[in-house]
Design an enzyme around this catalytic site. Structure first.
Site, mmCIF file in Angstrom:
data_model
loop_
_atom_site.group_PDB
_atom_site.id
_atom_site.type_symbol
_atom_site.label_atom_id
_atom_site.label_comp_id
_atom_site.label_asym_id
_atom_site.label_seq_id
_atom_site.Cartn_x
_atom_site.Cartn_y
_atom_site.Cartn_z
ATOM 1 N N SER A 36 0.804 -1.230 0.000
ATOM 2 C CA SER A 36 0.000 0.000 0.000
ATOM 3 C C SER A 36 0.833 1.274 0.000
ATOM 4 O O SER A 36 0.304 2.344 -0.281
ATOM 5 C CB SER A 36 -0.927 0.019 1.211
ATOM 6 O OG SER A 36 -0.169 -0.071 2.404
ATOM 7 N N ASP A 342 -3.555 7.988 8.003
ATOM 8 C CA ASP A 342 -4.671 7.177 8.506
ATOM 9 C C ASP A 342 -4.249 6.209 9.604
ATOM 10 O O ASP A 342 -4.946 5.241 9.865
ATOM 11 C CB ASP A 342 -5.305 6.404 7.345
ATOM 12 C CG ASP A 342 -4.316 5.478 6.656
ATOM 13 O OD1 ASP A 342 -3.158 5.363 7.127
ATOM 14 O OD2 ASP A 342 -4.673 4.859 5.634
ATOM 15 N N HIS A 345 -0.452 4.845 7.076
ATOM 16 C CA HIS A 345 0.235 5.438 5.918
ATOM 17 C C HIS A 345 0.537 6.917 6.141
ATOM 18 O O HIS A 345 -0.040 7.544 7.026
ATOM 19 C CB HIS A 345 -0.638 5.251 4.676
ATOM 20 C CG HIS A 345 -1.059 3.828 4.483
ATOM 21 N ND1 HIS A 345 -2.266 3.350 4.910
ATOM 22 C CD2 HIS A 345 -0.392 2.767 3.965
ATOM 23 C CE1 HIS A 345 -2.352 2.049 4.649
ATOM 24 N NE2 HIS A 345 -1.222 1.667 4.085
#
Ligand SMILES: *[C@@H]1O[C@H](CO)[C@@H](O)[C@H](O)[C@H]1NC(C)=O
Ligand SMILES: *[C@@H]1O[C@H](CO)[C@@H](O)[C@H](O)[C@H]1NC(C)=O
Ligand SMILES: *[C@@H]1O[C@H](CO)[C@@H](O)[C@H](O)[C@H]1NC(C)=O
Ligand SMILES: *[C@@H]1O[C@H](CO)[C@@H](O)[C@H](O)[C@H]1NC(C)=O
Length: 370
Positions: A36, A342, A345
């Site tokens: 991610s 978040d 990240h």
């Protein structure tokens, strides 16, 4: 073209602490593998089963103004690298590309959020009791690349020419191999023995890409896990001596990241000796990120580096029952004042800072732009 590239780079490198007048290598495309940290949409195209909120605002609110599948408010490190090399566009996710010839002069992104460096079988064999976000591990991504290669370039000669001007980014990958286990309660002593395996998987992937024709490769290390909001919130300690007084991060998890990185650097040196014709660059994401925790205000991060911009509340604005984007979560007014987006990240602003450290120095070895 060259002038445009040069001026872009001057902009880039003037805005970092050290000014370097350097002639860049001109990459015409980027091929990326990872999780991610660099996924530009593959996981969302798979339906984002474990994290559907990535398909909703506020994901993407700052730059793209709509959710793209990136786990941030805007651009990622890989997007800033694509800008620095003046590529025609940001890297499209592989699962959205029907025909490789359309992305030849740009590149493609195989990264999938949640991906691990080791194969899923490794984790399932340990009866971990939970499922991974995705089974699209590094080996799966390499398999996609091998299939896709024939539509990117054709004869052996064509592929050699093409790959000489292609930058391969192998990671960041491996962080999830640890995250999933630490956050499920494993101790550092339990996880340390898998570091050589994780590094082995990264190094194997890198050598396979070289065997396939890659000559320009960047292999990033892990971030300082002990500074990550999710670690700070979930493995909170009441013992002040567990925290590094200079940056407020969990010392033991940062040492663990450094342990992984030292292993990786050593193995990459072995690879350089084996493949003297390949340029294998280690990108020090740890070193590039740590100043954000040491002196956040110096870089404009007034929101505090250890509080998520977007989350469900609590001292770190991180709550397992309301992730960013879920009902009950809220996002800060000004994400560019925050390091963490978040809980897991980074914000676009933090990614920009890290990308600069890697592109303009001193956090790439050898430098990405000599
Ligand atoms: C891919 O695009 C190229 C050029 O546009 C075309 O020649 C080729 O037939 C396409 N391949 C497929 C499988 O659609
Ligand atoms: C991954 O594979 C396992 C075992 O084959 C399966 O149970 C699981 O549903 C798969 N996970 C995803 C996200 O596809
Ligand atoms: C890396 O490759 C070697 C040689 O092919 C193999 O023995 C080893 O198991 C691989 N390691 C991982 C972690 O995939
Ligand atoms: C706090 O941690 C330090 C080392 O990390 C240890 O030496 C000390 O005994 C701990 N104190 C308490 C009260 O647990």
């Amino acid at each position: 073209m060259m002038i445009k590239v040069m001026s872009l780079l001057l902009f880039w490198c003037f805005t970092s602490q050290t000014v370097s007048l350097i002639i860049p290598r001109r990459y015409e495309s980027i091929i990326n593998f990872g999780n991610s940290i660099s996924d530009t949409g593959n996981y969302l195209l798979m339906g984002a089963p474990a994290y559907p909120a990535v398909g909703k605002l506020p994901y993407g609110e700052t730059f793209f103004k709509h959710p793209t599948g990136r786990f941030s408010d805007g651009r990622l490190i890989v997007d800033f690298i694509a800008e620095a090399f003046d590529l025609p566009s940001y890297l499209p996710p592989y699962l959205g590309v029907a025909n490789g010839s359309h992305v030849r002069n740009n590149g493609v992104n195989f990264a999938v959020a949640g991906a691990t460096a080791l194969d899923p079988e490794f984790f399932y064999a340990q009866n971990i009791g939970w499922t991974l976000w995705t089974n699209s591990s590094l080996n799966v991504q390499l398999g996609w690349f091998k299939k896709f290669k024939s539509s990117l370039c054709h004869t052996k000669h064509d592929c050699e020419e093409y790959f000489r001007k292609t930058l391969f980014l192998v990671g960041e990958i491996g962080g999830n191999d640890y995250n999933f286990q630490f956050l499920a309660g494993a101790t550092i002593d339990q996880i340390r023995p898998i570091v050589p395996l994780v590094v082995g998987a990264i190094v194997n992937a890198t050598s396979m890409l070289i065997e396939e024709g890659a000559t320009e490769l960047v292999v990033p290390g892990n971030f300082p896990l002990g500074c990550s909001v999710v670690y700070l919130a979930l493995v909170e300690s009441t013992n002040q001596s567990d925290y590094d007084p200079t940056n407020g991060c969990l010392k033991a998890y940062n040492s663990f990241s450094e342990y992984h990185n030292e292993h990786l650097k050593r193995e990459l040196q072995v690879l350089r000796e084996k493949y003297p014709n390949a340029r294998i660059i280690y990108a020090d994401y740890y070193g590039a990120a740590i100043p954000l925790y040491l002196a956040p205000k110096l870089y404009g991060f007034y929101g505090g580096p250890r509080i998520a911009c977007c989350g469900g509340g609590g001292p770190y604005n991180y709550d397992l029952s309301a992730w960013c984007g879920d009902p009950g979560s809220t996002a800060c007014e000004n994400p560019s004042a925050f390091v963490n987006w978040d809980g897991i990240h980074f914000t676009e602003a933090a990614y920009r800072y890290i990308a600069q450290g890697v592109l303009c120095g001193p956090h790439a070895s050898p430098p990405l732009m000599p």
